[in-house]
Design an enzyme around this catalytic site. Structure first.
Site, PDB file in Angstrom:
ATOM      1  N   GLU A 236       0.921   3.861  -2.125  1.00 29.28           N
ATOM      2  CA  GLU A 236       1.255   2.677  -2.935  1.00 29.28           C
ATOM      3  C   GLU A 236       1.512   3.060  -4.402  1.00 29.28           C
ATOM      4  OE1 GLU A 236       1.374  -0.976  -1.936  1.00 29.28           O
ATOM      5  OE2 GLU A 236       2.574  -0.483  -3.679  1.00 29.28           O
TER       6      GLU A 236
ATOM      7  N   VAL B 139       5.112   4.275  -6.328  1.00 32.64           N
ATOM      8  CA  VAL B 139       6.192   3.419  -6.850  1.00 32.64           C
ATOM      9  C   VAL B 139       5.592   2.219  -7.569  1.00 32.64           C
ATOM     10  CG1 VAL B 139       8.262   2.091  -6.305  1.00 32.64           C
ATOM     11  CG2 VAL B 139       7.608   3.997  -4.828  1.00 32.64           C
TER      12      VAL B 139
ATOM     13  N   ILE C 145       1.944  -2.295  -9.155  1.00 33.70           N
ATOM     14  CA  ILE C 145       2.615  -3.366  -8.390  1.00 33.70           C
ATOM     15  C   ILE C 145       2.495  -3.072  -6.892  1.00 33.70           C
ATOM     16  CG2 ILE C 145       4.812  -4.566  -7.988  1.00 33.70           C
ATOM     17  CD1 ILE C 145       5.779  -3.511 -10.682  1.00 33.70           C
TER      18      ILE C 145
ATOM     19  N   LYS D  41      11.676   7.120  -6.720  1.00 35.75           N
ATOM     20  CA  LYS D  41      11.039   5.861  -6.321  1.00 35.75           C
ATOM     21  C   LYS D  41      12.016   4.988  -5.528  1.00 35.75           C
ATOM     22  CE  LYS D  41       7.836   5.876 -10.216  1.00 35.75           C
ATOM     23  NZ  LYS D  41       7.718   5.567 -11.653  1.00 35.75           N
TER      24      LYS D  41
HETATM   25  N1  HSE Z   1       6.230   8.580 -15.364  1.00 36.48           N
HETATM   26  C1  HSE Z   1       6.163   7.467 -14.497  1.00 36.48           C
HETATM   27  C2  HSE Z   1       6.751   6.260 -15.177  1.00 36.48           C
HETATM   28  C3  HSE Z   1       4.725   7.197 -14.119  1.00 36.48           C
HETATM   29  O1  HSE Z   1       6.847   6.285 -16.398  1.00 36.48           O
HETATM   30  O2  HSE Z   1       7.123   5.303 -14.506  1.00 36.48           O
HETATM   31  C4  HSE Z   1       4.581   6.098 -13.097  1.00 36.48           C
HETATM   32  O3  HSE Z   1       5.116   6.494 -11.865  1.00 36.48           O
END
Ligand code: HSE
Ligand code: NAP
Length: 462
Positions: free
Chosen positions: A158, A161, A165, A234
């Site tokens: 989880e 991504v 959330i 993601k």
């Molecule tokens: N580096 C990632 C971001 C961390 O800034 O979204 C969270 O996955």
């Protein structure tokens, strides 16, 4: 012996035992589950902090104690955000992977080296794995799912991504009956933080990135954020779940935010837009297209109001219609929320026997390159400020079959470039490959001193 769950004081029961809680009624106190934690940086520290803060409630929900038995780090002498007994720390993953008492491994170290090998080793050994690692899930999904099947273990991701959330389980389970048409949104907290600080507070990209790093939002190598790699991974994970197929991160068209400047942000605002790094995945007639790029979003659009490290994700499907998910996409505590939710799921599964999670690989849909997509573009050009320049530029667009919607000329700093002007060109919808040809043509034009940011306008049906 009767099976049962002890309701209180679970932390007292590391070994599991039978207890008489009423005359003649013996309840079995399940053993505390032993967990191996791989990584004690931003996210690992957040996990321990929240576990300590909410321990009583979490253990009640789990039905047993949760004992973080060993923690893998690179440098045990490093100062930590949370205090842990030195004896818990190890630099050898085998201390966790070969410990038969450890039933669940939580991987929050990142990367695809030791992290991947540890995840594979844990799953093959039948240990359930909870991970925040999008690199592993997007680049090595088939291998990881095969290891899970081999070991009969569960895999939870989880936190990979959208930070806090609950989007993975929503797409995986709650929306599983849908035929999903689109997944789109803001999937990277660091770049959204940077664009927000540049737009709202006038920071440079470098200043805003330094802040994001100090706050623990950025990847170990922040180019993964800036270049759109993290968002692409993601999007690949969500697309795999949404379309029940194994997407590869390399199939996602990707353009990062490095070229976005204060001028682009100012031009966008003048035209009623703000700039967001959007990730968009479409499914049409059994074919997928996936892309990540800076996008002009109209100021009135809900995504324009998603600022700082917040992420927002739209899922369009039949029969659900449109569902939107919003929350903090990065940071220690939101990510810990997702990790601990997964840990609870893993603990609850221990008594059920057999793995409950499985590879999203029902189909192998083809992935289209973005070439044929029709998009409206903005491009900022630095050009010679003299007669005939506009005609030359227009002819490059004409040759590439890209129709220009508007051109705006503004003088650049007289002191540094007395004979140059800035041209802002906005096109009508054009094929991606045609626009690529136009950009190539412009680069070769003697009157063009520089091609600045290329930004797409949000699809009209978003
Ligand atoms: N580096 C990632 C971001 C961390 O800034 O979204 C969270 O996955
Ligand atoms: P981090 O702060 O850099 O922490 C990484 C931790 O892993 C550190 O404790 C480090 O040990 C340890 N580690 C790294 N490589 C190791 C190795 N080869 N051997 C032993 N230990 C090793 O990273 P993070 O921000 O917590 O991110 C961890 C993971 O979560 C990444 O996959 C990231 O993409 C993901 N994630 C992060 C966020 C976020 O907001 N930060 C959000 C969602 C997901 P030392 O401390 O000794 O160096």
């Amino acid at each position: 012996m009767a099976r049962g769950i002890k309701a209180v004081g679970l932390e007292d029961s590391p070994g599991g035992s039978g207890r008489e809680d009423a005359p003649g009624r013996v309840r079995v106190v399940p053993r505390a589950v032993r967990v191996g934690l791989l990584g004690l940086g931003t996210v690992g520290s957040g996990v321990l902090e929240v576990l300590e803060r909410n321990r009583a409630d979490i253990e009640r929900k789990a039905g047993r104690g949760i004992d973080v038995a060993r923690i893998l780090v690179r440098d045990p002498s490093r100062a930590r955000a949370v205090a842990v007994p030195a004896g818990l720390l190890t630099t050898d993953p085998r201390d966790i992977l070969t410990d038969p008492e450890i039933a669940i491994v939580v991987e929050v170290m990142g990367g695809t080296g030791v992290a991947l090998q540890s995840i594979l080793g844990a799953l093959r050994a039948g240990k359930h794995v909870v991970t925040a690692n999008k690199d592993v899930m997007a680049e090595h999904g088939p291998e990881v799912w095969a290891a899970a099947a081999e070991g009969g273990a569960d895999l939870f991701f989880e936190a990979s991504v959208g930070g806090g959330i609950p989007i993975v389980r929503a797409v995986q389970s709650s929306l599983a009956a849908n035929s999903v048409r689109r997944v789109a949104g803001i999937l990277n907290g660091t770049t959204n933080y940077i664009l927000t600080r540049m737009s709202r507070d006038g920071l440079s990209q470098e200043e805003a990135l330094a802040e994001a790093q100090a706050l623990g939002y950025a990847e170990a190598d922040p180019s993964a954020d800036i270049d759109g790699v993290d968002a692409a991974r993601k999007l690949c994970i969500l697309s795999s779940l949404a379309y029940s197929t194994m997407c590869r991160a390399g199939d996602v068209y990707r353009q990062g935010i490095a070229a976005i400047s204060a001028q682009d942000i100012a031009h966008a605002a003048r035209m009623g837009w703000t700039i967001k790094l959007l990730a968009i995945s479409d499914m049409q007639s059994g074919r997928i297209s996936m892309r990540v790029h800076p996008t002009f979003v109209p100021l009135g659009h809900p995504l324009a109001a998603v600022n700082d490290t917040f992420n927002a994700i739209y899922v369009q499907g039949d029969p659900v219609g449109e569902a939107m998910f919003y929350g903090r996409g990065a940071g220690a505590l939101p990510t810990a929320s997702a990790i601990l939710g997964d840990l609870l799921e893993a603990v609850r599964g221990l008594d059920r026997g057999g793995a409950r999670t499985s590879c999203p690989c029902l189909h192998q849909w083809p992935v289209d390159p973005v070439d044929a997509l029709q998009t409206r573009f903005y491009v900022r050009l630095l050009v010679a400020d003299r007669v005939g320049v506009l005609a030359k530029i227009a002819s490059v667009f004409e040759h590439a079959e890209v129709s220009i919607m508007s051109v705006l000329q503004s003088p650049v700093s007289q002191r540094s470039h007395p004979d140059q002007a800035e041209l802002i060109v906005v096109t009508h919808a054009a094929r991606e490959d045609r626009m690529r040809d136009a950009i190539e043509g412009l680069r070769h034009l003697e009157v063009v001193a520089g091609v600045g940011a290329l930004v797409r306008l949000a699809p009209e049906d978003l």
